[in-house]
Design a protein around this motif. Structure first.
Motif, PDB file in Angstrom:
ATOM      1  N   HIS A 387       0.845  -1.189   0.000  1.00  0.00           N
ATOM      2  CA  HIS A 387       0.000   0.000   0.000  1.00  0.00           C
ATOM      3  C   HIS A 387       0.889   1.250   0.000  1.00  0.00           C
ATOM      4  O   HIS A 387       1.884   1.308   0.726  1.00  0.00           O
ATOM      5  CB  HIS A 387      -0.916   0.031   1.233  1.00  0.00           C
ATOM      6  CG  HIS A 387      -2.044  -0.949   1.167  1.00  0.00           C
ATOM      7  ND1 HIS A 387      -1.870  -2.286   1.428  1.00  0.00           N
ATOM      8  CD2 HIS A 387      -3.359  -0.771   0.847  1.00  0.00           C
ATOM      9  CE1 HIS A 387      -3.040  -2.913   1.291  1.00  0.00           C
ATOM     10  NE2 HIS A 387      -3.944  -2.016   0.944  1.00  0.00           N
ATOM     11  N   GLY A 388       0.509   2.220  -0.837  1.00  0.00           N
ATOM     12  CA  GLY A 388       1.257   3.462  -0.897  1.00  0.00           C
ATOM     13  C   GLY A 388       0.818   4.293  -2.078  1.00  0.00           C
ATOM     14  O   GLY A 388      -0.028   3.869  -2.881  1.00  0.00           O
ATOM     15  N   THR A 389       1.380   5.486  -2.215  1.00  0.00           N
ATOM     16  CA  THR A 389       1.036   6.341  -3.348  1.00  0.00           C
ATOM     17  C   THR A 389       1.883   5.954  -4.553  1.00  0.00           C
ATOM     18  O   THR A 389       3.021   5.466  -4.411  1.00  0.00           O
ATOM     19  CB  THR A 389       1.267   7.816  -3.012  1.00  0.00           C
ATOM     20  OG1 THR A 389       2.682   8.034  -2.836  1.00  0.00           O
ATOM     21  CG2 THR A 389       0.515   8.223  -1.761  1.00  0.00           C
ATOM     22  N   GLU A 390       1.317   6.170  -5.732  1.00  0.00           N
ATOM     23  CA  GLU A 390       2.051   5.851  -6.953  1.00  0.00           C
ATOM     24  C   GLU A 390       3.373   6.597  -7.016  1.00  0.00           C
ATOM     25  O   GLU A 390       4.410   6.015  -7.371  1.00  0.00           O
ATOM     26  CB  GLU A 390       1.198   6.194  -8.173  1.00  0.00           C
ATOM     27  CG  GLU A 390       1.893   5.931  -9.492  1.00  0.00           C
ATOM     28  CD  GLU A 390       1.049   6.270 -10.701  1.00  0.00           C
ATOM     29  OE1 GLU A 390       1.641   6.506 -11.781  1.00  0.00           O
ATOM     30  OE2 GLU A 390      -0.197   6.285 -10.575  1.00  0.00           O
ATOM     31  N   ALA A 391       3.355   7.884  -6.631  1.00  0.00           N
ATOM     32  CA  ALA A 391       4.567   8.701  -6.715  1.00  0.00           C
ATOM     33  C   ALA A 391       5.672   8.155  -5.818  1.00  0.00           C
ATOM     34  O   ALA A 391       6.842   8.037  -6.229  1.00  0.00           O
ATOM     35  CB  ALA A 391       4.250  10.149  -6.358  1.00  0.00           C
TER      36      ALA A 391
END
Length: 400
Positions: A387-391
């Motif tokens: 889980h995390g942001t694409e950036a």
């Protein structure tokens, strides 16, 4: 373990359920009321014995009856040394006359299931020679275990024959043969029985030793549904619903059929054809999507140059085989890490990483720790989820 207690009385409890299985109320005298305690001495309720009762105790694969004695709830009933013991949370004074009331909805439901079981077990025994070696009457379903296997065709035939027995509305007879008479009776029984044997007979369908109450005529069973039959311990386990349970099952499934009929704009009797057409359409669309994904990934590969160190693609949906093929081709053109991340920031990503120069087994540990992920694999290819942001994910991979 509960503390064992003996309840001593001069005679056995008079069993009213054997005289009338449909009796709902009765009056009786409380003979004793003893506290029920655990081995540690903690009180858990009371055991009440009456001089007579219509409450059937646990036995024959069937749970004990529930109901009330005046305002005191009876939550279980069992037999001990000929005495019927009523389990309660509250006491009743010995010598008091009480009015017993069965929860007859529960009793009648159990009689429907048990009587239906007799018809089916008798049919299986008569037609195929298999014995009923296990019977469980649960709160929602009833299961019968036989020592032989049945085909789907045989199960369908058994259901038709069993319901024919219901429609014939034959009387269900209870017999108490002498030992000499019993020798001439060809009855089903799983175990040797001491003392008086109680025989339940459904003419044309079954004759079996049984201690439980049953409906008076087979028509009261209402309907017999076989909902499943699977292999079990060298034989088979059959799951059935009778009477009100079978009706409830029919109503639930009919609601589902109606909902699907409306959703597909198809008449109920045409649902199967509509679903098959929908499945065919879905397969064609999936094939079309796979071709589009393949062209998209080939375009991504064409964009890679000799100077490209690594590549990361993020897609909400992507066939895992196509993603793996993309990674296998990309690592031949890149010096760094090539990754495919499938999912969204909200739901998380499934990832596949490949590289010819980076030890991905070590890198995946760092990646998983940073993005609450899990997974692993070989030094040249790993997969997992995180889980995390694409950036942030892209930056971590491209800087490795």
């Amino acid at each position: 373990m509960e503390e064992k207690q003996m309840i001593a009385h001069e005679r056995e409890t008079e069993k009213l359920y054997y005289k009338d299985s449909h009796r709902k109320e009765f009056e009786a005298t409380v003979l004793s009321c003893e506290e029920k305690r655990t081995a540690e001495g903690e009180k858990t309720g009371y055991r009440i014995v009456l001089d007579r009762t219509a409450f059937f105790p646990e036995g024959g694969g069937q749970f004990g009856d529930v109901g009330r004695l005046d305002d005191v709830e009876v939550f279980d009933t069992h037999e001990k040394d000929g005495l019927i013991v009523h389990e309660t949370k509250e006491p009743l004074e010995p010598g008091r006359t009480v009015k017993g009331r069965l929860n007859f909805d529960v009793r009648f439901d159990r009689m429907q299931q048990h009587s239906g079981e007799h018809i089916l077990s008798g049919l299986v025994h008569n037609l195929y020679g298999y014995d009923n070696v296990g019977f469980h009457l649960g709160a929602e379903i009833t299961t019968l275990d036989f020592d032989g296997e049945l085909t789907e065709e045989q199960v369908r035939d058994l259901e038709l024959r069993a319901n024919r027995g219901v429609f014939e509305n034959v009387p269900i007879q209870v017999l108490y043969p002498t030992k000499e008479q019993l020798k001439a009776v060809n009855y089903r029984s799983k175990i040797e029985i001491e003392g008086q044997v109680r025989i339940v007979s459904i003419p044309g369908y079954d004759i079996c030793a049984c201690c439980a109450p049953h409906v008076e005529r087979s028509g009261e069973i209402g309907l017999i549904r076989i909902t499943g039959c699977e292999k079990h311990r060298g034989g088979c386990r059959m799951t059935i619903l009778c009477g009100s349970r079978a009706l409830a099952d029919y109503q639930k499934k009919q609601q589902s059929v109606t909902a699907v009929s409306v959703a597909l704009s198809a008449k109920p009797e045409k649902i199967e054809d509509a679903v098959l057409r929908l499945k065919e359409q879905q397969n064609r669309l999936r094939e079309q999507l796979n071709r589009m994904q393949e062209r998209y990934l080939q375009q991504k590969l064409a964009e890679l140059t000799a100077e490209t160190r690594g590549v990361c693609i993020f897609e909400e949906e992507l066939d895992s085989i196509a993603a793996r093929n993309f990674i296998n081709s990309a690592v031949e053109r890149c010096e760094g890490i090539c990754g495919a991340f499938i999912g969204t920031e909200e739901t998380g990503y499934h990832y596949i990483l490949g590289s010819r120069t980076v030890d991905l087994r070590a890198f995946s540990k760092t990646l998983n720790e940073k993005f609450q992920g899990k997974g692993g694999g070989k030094p040249e290819m790993v997969q997992g989820s995180l889980h995390g942001t694409e950036a942030e994910i892209r930056r971590t991979v491209m800087e490795a």
